[in-house]
Design an enzyme around this catalytic site. Structure first.
Site, PDB file in Angstrom:
ATOM      1  N   TRP A   1      69.020  29.459  68.129  1.00 12.78           N
ATOM      2  CA  TRP A   1      70.535  28.174  68.649  1.00 12.78           C
ATOM      3  C   TRP A   1      71.595  27.936  68.353  1.00 12.78           C
ATOM      4  O   TRP A   1      72.479  27.482  68.151  1.00 12.78           O
ATOM      5  CB  TRP A   1      69.890  27.158  69.690  1.00 12.78           C
TER       6      TRP A   1
ATOM      7  N   ASP B   1      72.793  19.935  68.254  1.00  9.07           N
ATOM      8  CA  ASP B   1      72.217  20.139  69.913  1.00  9.07           C
ATOM      9  C   ASP B   1      71.338  19.227  70.254  1.00  9.07           C
ATOM     10  O   ASP B   1      70.497  19.788  69.073  1.00  9.07           O
ATOM     11  CB  ASP B   1      72.459  21.423  69.573  1.00  9.07           C
TER      12      ASP B   1
ATOM     13  N   LYS C   1      64.595  20.336  79.565  1.00  8.63           N
ATOM     14  CA  LYS C   1      62.913  20.164  79.087  1.00  8.63           C
ATOM     15  C   LYS C   1      63.132  18.724  79.389  1.00  8.63           C
ATOM     16  O   LYS C   1      62.139  18.174  80.150  1.00  8.63           O
ATOM     17  CB  LYS C   1      64.054  20.341  77.282  1.00  8.63           C
TER      18      LYS C   1
END
Lengths: 356, 356
Positions: B99, B166, B190
């Protein structure tokens, strides 16, 4: 009391869709887990995802050469993605309302934008006709239905350049001759799903022809390549879309939807034209089958608040007109049963009896 | 059989959240309509929306001067929105996984990107230390938790330039000293909500400092100004987030979550370290509290498939490791009860008894 949901969007979905959604939130596909807590890489979800894509193609009769993608971010994000992907130097837009104006505003960041025609002079109450489209434009952009003003283009036009249509509020309401379009897109929260997913149908050979660098997430090719699974898709909204598409198919497809939508719209427009207290706001030939806008005639203007109260008392939901038009708006999306339209018509008749 | 949901995301949510969601899909707030068919302009939804924004600020203890926005499109869309809004000429990135790499790739479209350090040399199994951040970078970008590799930064670092994080996979898992960051963002799927909504926390004075023109939907100021209602928000996902935030508050806030998460992670890491058949893949000091990655020791490598079957038979879901690490991954997000971790540990012990 039975509620009649005329909301402009997010809006009514079929009862079977809602029931299946509620059940899937409890237990998805007999997995012992909720739909909201399964991985998007789970086989059972992948099957839903692929079925939604495939039903979308099948029911809209999308020819080979076109790809369907599901994205997050709303139709508003498409307003910049379209020029990012498809505009080299010049594009043309038809200005028929707030959403069309927002779309053309974004294109101006990328080059020359020609506003081919506008109906702003009469508060967007009609579709301009007889305009000419510049032959050197990379594309011509239209909004086929204007939720706020209750106008709609009823035919798939022949266009000398690539035709791009925002069909957020009338997709799946009628058969579409897809091959006349280079791209069709829209938010799904009218005829397809809850808010949270956007569909794009694009002719693949139009892509990759611009010079600029496109951020990965804004490049349609990214999502085509990965079957709309490049990043985590909006699982719940896509599941809901799959359910709606199954429902559309079970009813008889878009041809049947069109027939039902015409019957519903005729019922309401006939009453608006007959009833001495009400009048429509859109030009008759451009009246939308999806969003019916009407006001009280000058003589009864001061009765609008009373009618609103009366309608609410009788179970009507979401019929307040948008502030830029006033009066009333009844949205008659696919999932709205004709019984709800009849209930509204009955309200109008009864109100006339008591007040006119 | 009771399922233990260790999926990496979308993932387990609290049982009360799921129950409330299922009920709201049937009837939202006593309105006689489903949550999926109400307008986002409906007062009852606006109250949910504003409560979600406000609980987000309260529970994460976000100081004045910061704004919270909820967007569609996923954290992946932020990878280009960040440089669009915040990068003039130069930015710095810490490369700690897939990511982070994707994020820095997008920034390269906007100017010079310095990869300050990378852990690619050891398959991202650790966090680089002792690197220096260029003082003339517009910002320094980190990924605080790496879902795939099971590594996590456990402290809020002091940073000489604007720090952007992030936090997709560890937001709300521990208290965060927000004032050390210029921006914190992530997909909500999440610890907060189903897939379909992204959160951004940004210090407002950082915005409006770049020269480029920013498309309206990609400009954070658009969404700040309209309280994340510039266009139709993902109603269902935001409702779910509101429910989760209420649940977090009822349990005792992020401090309590942190305590519970440490207990869960310790239980599992201790077993991995004790058990003769398993070993962790991440550097011990960088082990994630959210995603625990482990494999079988060389001696028992051929038993991996057997353990997977055995664990599945005992109700474990989603413990297959990502293909780039192999073995197993147990995600211990906020909503996962310690009983599920104990069940996995019991499986590991029993498997060792039978096989070692």
């Amino acid at each position: 009391m039975k509620k009649h949901n005329f909301t402009a969007g997010p809006c009514i979905l079929a009862p079977s869709v809602i029931e299946n959604l509620s059940n899937a939130v409890k237990d998805f596909d007999g997995q012992g887990l909720s739909l909201v807590e399964v991985s998007h890489r789970e086989k059972a979800y992948e099957a839903v995802h692929m079925e939604a894509l495939s039903l979308f193609k099948e029911l809209l009769n999308i020819p080979d050469g076109y790809k369907v993608v599901f994205l997050g971010g709303g139709a508003s994000l498409q307003f910049c993605m379209i020029p990012f992907n498809l505009m080299n130097k010049k594009s043309a837009y038809l200005e028929t309302g707030v959403w069309a104006s927002k779309a053309l505003k974004e294109a101006k960041l990328f080059g020359e934008v020609v506003t081919v025609a506008s109906s702003a002079d009469k508060n967007f109450s009609y579709y301009p006709k007889g305009y000419s489209i510049p032959k050197d434009a990379d594309y011509f952009h239209i909004t086929t239905n204007n939720t706020i003003y209750g106008t709609e283009i009823h035919e798939d036009m022949d266009c000398p350049v690539t035709l791009i249509a925002d069909m957020s509020s009338d997709i799946f309401s009628r058969p579409v001759d897809v091959k006349k379009y280079g791209m069709i897109y829209g938010g799904a929260q009218k005829n397809l799903a809850p808010a949270g997913v956007t569909f794009v149908v694009v002719r693949e050979d139009l892509l990759g022809k611009v010079d600029r660098k496109i951020p990965t997430m804004l490049d349609y090719r990214t999502h085509i390549k990965e079957d709309s699974m490049f990043n985590t898709p909006p699982v719940f909204a896509i599941y809901a879309m799959r359910e709606t598409l199954r429902w559309v198919k079970s009813i008889g497809g878009v041809a049947k939807m069109f027939e039902m939508n015409k019957a519903k719209a005729n019922l309401l427009y006939n009453e608006i034209d007959r009833n001495t207290m009400f009048q429509g706001t859109a030009a008759k030939e451009d009246r939308s089958l999806m969003n019916v806008c009407f006001v009280m005639t000058d003589k009864f203007k001061e009765k609008e608040a009373d009618f609103m109260t009366f309608a609410k008392e009788n179970g009507m939901v979401g019929i307040k007109g948008h502030r830029s038009v006033g009066g009333f708006r009844a949205s008659l999306y696919n999932a709205l049963p004709i019984e709800s339209v009849q209930a509204l018509v009955d309200c109008m008749k009864e109100f006339e009896k008591k007040n006119a």
